[in-house]
Design a protein around this motif. Structure first.
Motif, PDB file in Angstrom:
ATOM      1  N   SER A 199       0.810  -1.221   0.000  1.00 24.56           N
ATOM      2  CA  SER A 199       0.000   0.000   0.000  1.00 24.56           C
ATOM      3  C   SER A 199       0.839   1.264   0.000  1.00 24.56           C
ATOM      4  CB  SER A 199      -0.937   0.000   1.221  1.00 24.56           C
ATOM      5  OG  SER A 199      -1.787  -1.126   1.201  1.00 24.56           O
ATOM      6  N   GLY A 200       2.118   1.146  -0.315  1.00 26.41           N
ATOM      7  CA  GLY A 200       2.997   2.303  -0.299  1.00 26.41           C
ATOM      8  C   GLY A 200       3.995   2.237   0.843  1.00 26.41           C
ATOM      9  N   SER A 201       4.569   3.363   1.167  1.00 22.37           N
ATOM     10  CA  SER A 201       5.684   3.382   2.119  1.00 22.37           C
ATOM     11  C   SER A 201       5.327   3.958   3.483  1.00 22.37           C
ATOM     12  CB  SER A 201       6.839   4.202   1.531  1.00 22.37           C
ATOM     13  OG  SER A 201       6.426   5.543   1.272  1.00 22.37           O
ATOM     14  N   ARG A 202       4.084   4.417   3.683  1.00 24.22           N
ATOM     15  CA  ARG A 202       3.752   5.055   4.960  1.00 24.22           C
ATOM     16  C   ARG A 202       3.911   4.114   6.150  1.00 24.22           C
ATOM     17  NH1 ARG A 202      -1.816   8.027   5.400  1.00 24.22           N
ATOM     18  NH2 ARG A 202      -2.552   6.019   4.585  1.00 24.22           N
ATOM     19  N   GLY A 203       3.469   2.863   5.974  1.00 25.50           N
ATOM     20  CA  GLY A 203       3.556   1.918   7.085  1.00 25.50           C
ATOM     21  C   GLY A 203       4.981   1.642   7.516  1.00 25.50           C
ATOM     22  N   PRO A 204       5.865   1.219   6.593  1.00 23.39           N
ATOM     23  CA  PRO A 204       7.259   1.004   6.973  1.00 23.39           C
ATOM     24  C   PRO A 204       7.938   2.261   7.510  1.00 23.39           C
ATOM     25  CG  PRO A 204       6.781  -0.104   4.900  1.00 23.39           C
ATOM     26  CD  PRO A 204       5.578   0.730   5.226  1.00 23.39           C
ATOM     27  N   ALA A 205       7.581   3.429   6.952  1.00 25.42           N
ATOM     28  CA  ALA A 205       8.206   4.674   7.401  1.00 25.42           C
ATOM     29  C   ALA A 205       7.823   4.985   8.848  1.00 25.42           C
ATOM     30  CB  ALA A 205       7.803   5.826   6.483  1.00 25.42           C
ATOM     31  N   TRP A 206       6.551   4.831   9.174  1.00 31.22           N
ATOM     32  CA  TRP A 206       6.124   5.123  10.543  1.00 31.22           C
ATOM     33  C   TRP A 206       6.718   4.130  11.524  1.00 31.22           C
ATOM     34  CZ3 TRP A 206       4.615   9.251  12.848  1.00 31.22           C
ATOM     35  CH2 TRP A 206       4.110   9.173  14.146  1.00 31.22           C
ATOM     36  N   GLU A 207       6.826   2.877  11.108  1.00 34.59           N
ATOM     37  CA  GLU A 207       7.418   1.878  11.998  1.00 34.59           C
ATOM     38  C   GLU A 207       8.878   2.218  12.290  1.00 34.59           C
ATOM     39  OE1 GLU A 207       5.822  -1.856  12.638  1.00 34.59           O
ATOM     40  OE2 GLU A 207       7.550  -2.862  11.782  1.00 34.59           O
ATOM     41  N   LEU A 208       9.612   2.705  11.311  1.00 32.15           N
ATOM     42  CA  LEU A 208      10.988   3.127  11.554  1.00 32.15           C
ATOM     43  C   LEU A 208      11.024   4.207  12.623  1.00 32.15           C
ATOM     44  CD1 LEU A 208      14.002   3.251  10.973  1.00 32.15           C
ATOM     45  CD2 LEU A 208      13.499   4.710   8.994  1.00 32.15           C
ATOM     46  N   ALA A 209      10.068   5.139  12.560  1.00 28.15           N
ATOM     47  CA  ALA A 209      10.007   6.196  13.576  1.00 28.15           C
ATOM     48  C   ALA A 209       9.792   5.606  14.965  1.00 28.15           C
ATOM     49  CB  ALA A 209       8.878   7.173  13.241  1.00 28.15           C
ATOM     50  N   LEU A 210       8.978   4.561  15.054  1.00 25.08           N
ATOM     51  CA  LEU A 210       8.718   3.943  16.359  1.00 25.08           C
ATOM     52  C   LEU A 210       9.966   3.288  16.928  1.00 25.08           C
ATOM     53  CD1 LEU A 210       5.197   2.305  15.880  1.00 25.08           C
ATOM     54  CD2 LEU A 210       5.787   4.565  16.773  1.00 25.08           C
ATOM     55  N   TYR A 211      10.767   2.660  16.070  1.00 23.49           N
ATOM     56  CA  TYR A 211      12.004   2.037  16.549  1.00 23.49           C
ATOM     57  C   TYR A 211      12.990   3.085  17.072  1.00 23.49           C
ATOM     58  CZ  TYR A 211      10.433  -2.121  13.975  1.00 23.49           C
ATOM     59  OH  TYR A 211       9.720  -3.189  13.505  1.00 23.49           O
ATOM     60  N   ALA A 212      12.928   4.287  16.509  1.00 23.83           N
ATOM     61  CA  ALA A 212      13.875   5.335  16.897  1.00 23.83           C
ATOM     62  C   ALA A 212      13.452   6.079  18.155  1.00 23.83           C
ATOM     63  CB  ALA A 212      14.043   6.333  15.743  1.00 23.83           C
ATOM     64  N   ARG A 213      12.268   5.781  18.655  1.00 20.85           N
ATOM     65  CA  ARG A 213      11.741   6.461  19.833  1.00 20.85           C
ATOM     66  C   ARG A 213      11.761   5.535  21.051  1.00 20.85           C
ATOM     67  NH1 ARG A 213       6.205   9.060  17.193  1.00 20.85           N
ATOM     68  NH2 ARG A 213       7.248  10.331  15.589  1.00 20.85           N
ATOM     69  N   THR A 214      11.419   6.114  22.211  1.00 25.21           N
ATOM     70  CA  THR A 214      11.216   5.274  23.384  1.00 25.21           C
ATOM     71  C   THR A 214       9.974   4.422  23.162  1.00 25.21           C
ATOM     72  OG1 THR A 214       9.939   7.021  24.464  1.00 25.21           O
ATOM     73  CG2 THR A 214      12.301   6.950  24.926  1.00 25.21           C
ATOM     74  N   TRP A 215       9.941   3.270  23.752  1.00 26.78           N
ATOM     75  CA  TRP A 215       8.889   2.299  23.449  1.00 26.78           C
ATOM     76  C   TRP A 215       7.555   2.573  24.145  1.00 26.78           C
ATOM     77  CZ3 TRP A 215      11.346  -3.279  23.298  1.00 26.78           C
ATOM     78  CH2 TRP A 215      12.246  -3.330  22.216  1.00 26.78           C
ATOM     79  N   GLY A 216       7.559   3.332  25.223  1.00 24.80           N
ATOM     80  CA  GLY A 216       6.307   3.619  25.925  1.00 24.80           C
ATOM     81  C   GLY A 216       6.037   2.691  27.095  1.00 24.80           C
ATOM     82  N   PHE A 217       6.961   1.799  27.367  1.00 27.64           N
ATOM     83  CA  PHE A 217       6.881   0.937  28.544  1.00 27.64           C
ATOM     84  C   PHE A 217       8.295   0.509  28.913  1.00 27.64           C
ATOM     85  CE2 PHE A 217       6.758  -1.858  24.897  1.00 27.64           C
ATOM     86  CZ  PHE A 217       7.517  -2.957  25.261  1.00 27.64           C
TER      87      PHE A 217
END
Length: 287
Positions: free
Chosen positions: A208-226
């Protein structure tokens, strides 16, 4: 890929989540979380082992990849809520979870949030929080830049993932080969069955394009939230010491931080070692 392995489940917020099933349809349920970028197709790697072990092997597409709709502004801690809805739709009371590579943080989130629902939890070749000192030191220079810089800057992230999506559509084999960094992992790409599954999984990640993989990369670069230290479920962990995609320093941090973690490390093995270890992995996570 057979159409029978491409299914979706409607979620409460109107999204649809894609999944596929392998293994024993009447077996003990295990939810499989694919790597990044990847898709439910990766779950086919576990078909034979799951059938032999009597396991119903259910592989999920994360939001924006494969058949799953994109979820704006999602976080890692949103994933267990999707998992609970999937379990309800499939009639699962309790189940095991297994996260591979980029799916590792999602398995950890379930182990943190879904203690009462889990029969087991496993992480193989998994990522750890990238803010851990030295966590990405063993990565290639390219991957260090991606996690340190690109993952945190939206413009760079969108450009990189959009360009990757184009490359995947044209030459998925080449993109896969570039992503397999350690020499010890190259042998897996010489196996036509494994290569075909990984190529198809990669292609489906950008369906469906690149938005999903791109956002997931952002999540890996951030704190996890727990906090890993707050996980109360027992977690099994497997990691190759020559892993250049998720350096062994990450696994050692996971093993130390998660209170009940049974870890196995393998000298001379890399990121894809789990391909041949799935029988023992499934036996431990879904006994």
């Amino acid at each position: 890929m057979q159409d029978s392995t491409a299914r979706t489940i409607p979620l409460r917020d109107g999204r649809r989540l894609g999944y596929a099933e392998w293994g024993d349809p009447g077996g003990r349920p295990l939810l499989y979380f694919h790597g990044w970028p990847g898709s439910r197709v990766e779950g086919r790697l576990g078909d034979e082992a799951a059938r032999a072990k009597g396991i119903r092997f259910i592989a999920l597409d994360r939001p924006g990849m494969g058949l799953s709709d994109y979820q704006p502004r999602r976080t890692l801690v949103d994933w267990p809520d999707d998992v609970i809805q999937v379990a309800a739709a499939l009639g699962l009371d309790r189940f095991a979870v297994l996260g591979i590579s980029g799916g590792g943080p999602y398995a950890a989130a379930c182990a943190w949030k879904l203690l009462e629902r889990l029969t087991g939890a496993g992480i193989a070749s998994g990522l750890a929080p990238v803010d851990v000192p030295g966590a990405i030191a063993g990565m290639s220079r390219r991957d260090q830049v991606i996690f340190r810089l690109v993952g945190r800057l939206a413009v760079l992230r969108r450009v990189l993932m959009a360009a990757t999506a184009v490359s995947v559509r044209r030459h998925p084999d080449r993109v896969l080969e570039r992503g397999v960094v350690a020499a010890v992992d190259k042998k897996y790409l010489d196996r036509p069955d494994v290569r075909a599954i990984l190529v198809e999984s990669l292609s489906e990640a950008y369906r469906s394009g690149s938005r999903g993989p791109a956002w997931e990369l952002a999540l890996y670069a951030r704190t996890w939230g727990f906090r890993l230290e707050d996980i109360r479920a027992p977690v099994h962990l497997w990691h190759g010491e020559q892993d250049a995609n998720a350096p062994v320093t990450m696994a050692r941090h996971l093993a130390t931080a998660i209170p009940e973690c049974q870890a196995s490390f393998y000298p001379g093995e890399g990121h894809l070692h789990f391909v041949d270890r799935l029988p023992e992995i499934l036996a431990a996570v879904c006994p």
